[in-house]
Design a protein around this motif. Structure first.
Motif, short mmCIF file in Angstrom:
data_model
loop_
_atom_site.label_atom_id
_atom_site.label_comp_id
_atom_site.label_asym_id
_atom_site.label_seq_id
_atom_site.Cartn_x
_atom_site.Cartn_y
_atom_site.Cartn_z
N GLY A 142 -1.36 4.43 17.72
CA GLY A 142 -1.68 5.59 16.89
C GLY A 142 -1.25 6.91 17.49
N MET A 143 -1.06 6.93 18.81
CA MET A 143 -0.69 8.18 19.49
C MET A 143 0.82 8.34 19.67
N VAL A 144 1.61 7.33 19.29
CA VAL A 144 3.06 7.34 19.55
C VAL A 144 3.81 8.38 18.71
N SER A 145 3.39 8.57 17.46
CA SER A 145 4.13 9.42 16.52
C SER A 145 4.20 10.88 17.00
N ARG A 146 5.39 11.47 16.97
CA ARG A 146 5.56 12.87 17.36
C ARG A 146 5.53 13.78 16.13
N GLY A 147 6.25 13.39 15.09
CA GLY A 147 6.18 14.10 13.82
C GLY A 147 6.48 15.59 13.89
N GLU A 148 5.76 16.34 13.01
CA GLU A 148 6.09 17.75 12.81
C GLU A 148 5.78 18.62 14.02
N VAL A 149 4.78 18.23 14.84
CA VAL A 149 4.42 19.05 16.00
C VAL A 149 5.58 19.10 16.99
N ALA A 150 6.17 17.95 17.28
CA ALA A 150 7.32 17.91 18.19
C ALA A 150 8.52 18.65 17.59
N VAL A 179 15.50 11.30 18.17
CA VAL A 179 14.48 10.58 18.95
C VAL A 179 13.09 10.84 18.35
N ILE A 180 12.82 12.08 17.95
CA ILE A 180 11.54 12.41 17.31
C ILE A 180 11.37 11.60 16.03
N ILE A 181 12.43 11.51 15.24
CA ILE A 181 12.39 10.72 14.00
C ILE A 181 12.10 9.25 14.31
N LEU A 182 12.78 8.71 15.32
CA LEU A 182 12.61 7.30 15.67
C LEU A 182 11.18 7.00 16.11
N THR A 183 10.60 7.85 16.96
CA THR A 183 9.22 7.62 17.41
C THR A 183 8.24 7.75 16.25
N THR A 184 8.55 8.64 15.30
CA THR A 184 7.68 8.84 14.14
C THR A 184 7.71 7.63 13.21
N VAL A 185 8.86 6.99 13.10
CA VAL A 185 8.99 5.80 12.26
C VAL A 185 8.40 4.57 12.95
N ILE A 186 8.59 4.46 14.27
CA ILE A 186 8.11 3.29 15.02
C ILE A 186 6.58 3.23 15.05
N SER A 187 5.93 4.39 15.13
CA SER A 187 4.47 4.44 15.29
C SER A 187 3.70 3.69 14.21
N PRO A 188 3.91 3.97 12.90
CA PRO A 188 3.14 3.24 11.88
C PRO A 188 3.45 1.75 11.85
N ILE A 189 4.67 1.36 12.22
CA ILE A 189 5.02 -0.06 12.28
C ILE A 189 4.20 -0.76 13.37
#
Length: 385
Positions: A331-339, A363-373
């Motif tokens: 749940g903490m992996v996503s960077r999203g809009e803050v990053a 990279v920010i996009i990739l971490t944001t997509v990986i997190s919910p998966i």
């Protein structure tokens, strides 16, 4: 009138691509970012970065951080302070060490490497919250820990960003005066002023606004407060987003918070916030992605592992089970809009090499997509156990 045509394209494209991503249970914000990439020089070349779009983007990021402040539940933070603070603090420290250290291997300057570490120290749990809500995990100990840690994480990210821009002389960052220590004093006084606003000014100001017989007077007053704090923060040498965030925290504890949140969300998400994400996409090119492939892969792996390990092992120290620890970590992996906001500030002030900007956004996009998966996987595994 040219900008009106551009704005129509932006609103149509962000809505359509946002919906496409939402249908696949992926963050709509990724669709908004891709809108900028598609419309910009990287693909179609219909829209380029311009003064008006940048102005809309600047307003968008202020509104976005103002809303982030309003969504930060301090009562939740008090209840789960120890575990939330530990998860968040370790989740800020590990990315700075892992990613900052890796950037040094790529022969970047120390301050550049440090700033890129700060970019990935931020967490955006808006996506995780949707997954937790859909799976009825929001009120569990793991879900509550994620929410509490997100509050602390946002505050730590804002403070870390403030300290970096204060102590860094990179990118022509200047304060109110030419004296460094005097600037530091003014910035410290700003936080004292923020406390006064939170404790006394905001509640009184909003009550007075409620008595004014003008449509949306309460919303107007909240925007005056948010924009005012953003302006003062920028004036003393901090980032405007710092002031906007604490403005949101101040409004959060007033009786008018729900009305303000609803109205400002409508204003922000209908025009200005899409413009912010599109403006980021407009700055991207694919020229260096092939060259930076190893950098992108390594940053993505370290970005995922640093947050996952921080959330997992920190929460397990406080008695959470192994599976709950996995849920917190994911749940903490996503960077999203803050990053994205921090990266945008960095490129504006030349705090890291311009030629890796597109790679960082990817990279920010990739971490944001990986997190919910990851989060979906661990929740289903936990429920099946």
């Amino acid at each position: 009138m040219e900008f009106i045509g551009q704005l129509i394209l932006v609103l149509l494209m962000t809505t359509l691509l946002g919906q496409v991503f939402a249908r696949f249970n992926w963050p709509p914000v990724i669709g908004q970012l891709l809108s900028g990439i598609v419309l910009g020089p990287a693909v179609l070349g219909w829209i380029h970065v311009n003064e008006t779009m940048t102005l809309f983007s600047d307003i968008g990021v202020i509104l976005l951080m103002f809303l982030a402040g309003m969504e930060s539940d301090l009562d939740l933070l008090k209840k789960y302070f120890k575990i939330s603070f530990t998860v968040a603090a370790v989740g800020v420290i590990l990315p700075i060490i892992f990613i900052g250290g890796a950037c040094l291997v790529f022969k970047m300057k120390f301050l550049e490497a440090l700033f890129i570490g700060i970019v990935f120290a931020a967490t955006s749990v808006s996506i995780s919250v949707e997954v937790l809500r859909d799976t009825n995990q929001l009120q569990t100990k793991a879900g509550t820990t994620i929410l509490g840690a997100a509050v602390v994480d946002d505050i730590l990210a804002v403070i870390t960003l403030s300290l970096f821009t204060t102590f860094s002389h990179e990118g022509g960052k200047s304060g109110l005066t030419s004296n460094f220590y005097l600037n530091l004093l003014f910035e410290a006084l700003f936080f004292v002023f923020v406390w006064v606003v939170y404790k006394y000014i905001a509640p009184t100001f909003m009550k007075l606004a409620e008595k004014i017989n003008v449509n949306y007077s309460v919303v107007i007053a909240s925007l005056v407060l948010a924009l005012g704090l953003a302006y003062i923060a920028e004036f003393v040498g901090l980032s405007a987003v710092v002031g906007a965030f604490f403005g949101g925290l101040a409004i959060r504890q007033t009786k008018q918070e729900k009305e303000v949140n609803s109205s400002v969300s409508a204003i922000g998400y209908s025009v200005f916030i899409p413009a912010f994400f599109v403006n980021i996409g407009l700055s991207m090119t694919f020229a260096s992605i092939g060259k930076d492939f190893v950098f992108i892969v390594l940053m993505t792996v370290l970005g995922v592992l640093s947050k996952f390990w921080a959330g997992k092992y920190s929460s397990e120290v406080f008695g959470l089970s192994r599976m709950d620890g996995n849920i917190v970590g994911a749940g903490m992996v996503s960077r999203g809009e803050v990053a994205l906001i921090v990266a945008q500030i960095g490129i504006a002030h030349q705090l890291f090499p311009k030629d890796i900007y597109s790679s960082l956004i990817l990279v920010i996009i990739l971490t944001t997509v990986i997190s919910p998966i990851m989060l979906n996987h661990f929740i289903k595994k936990n429920q099946a156990a």
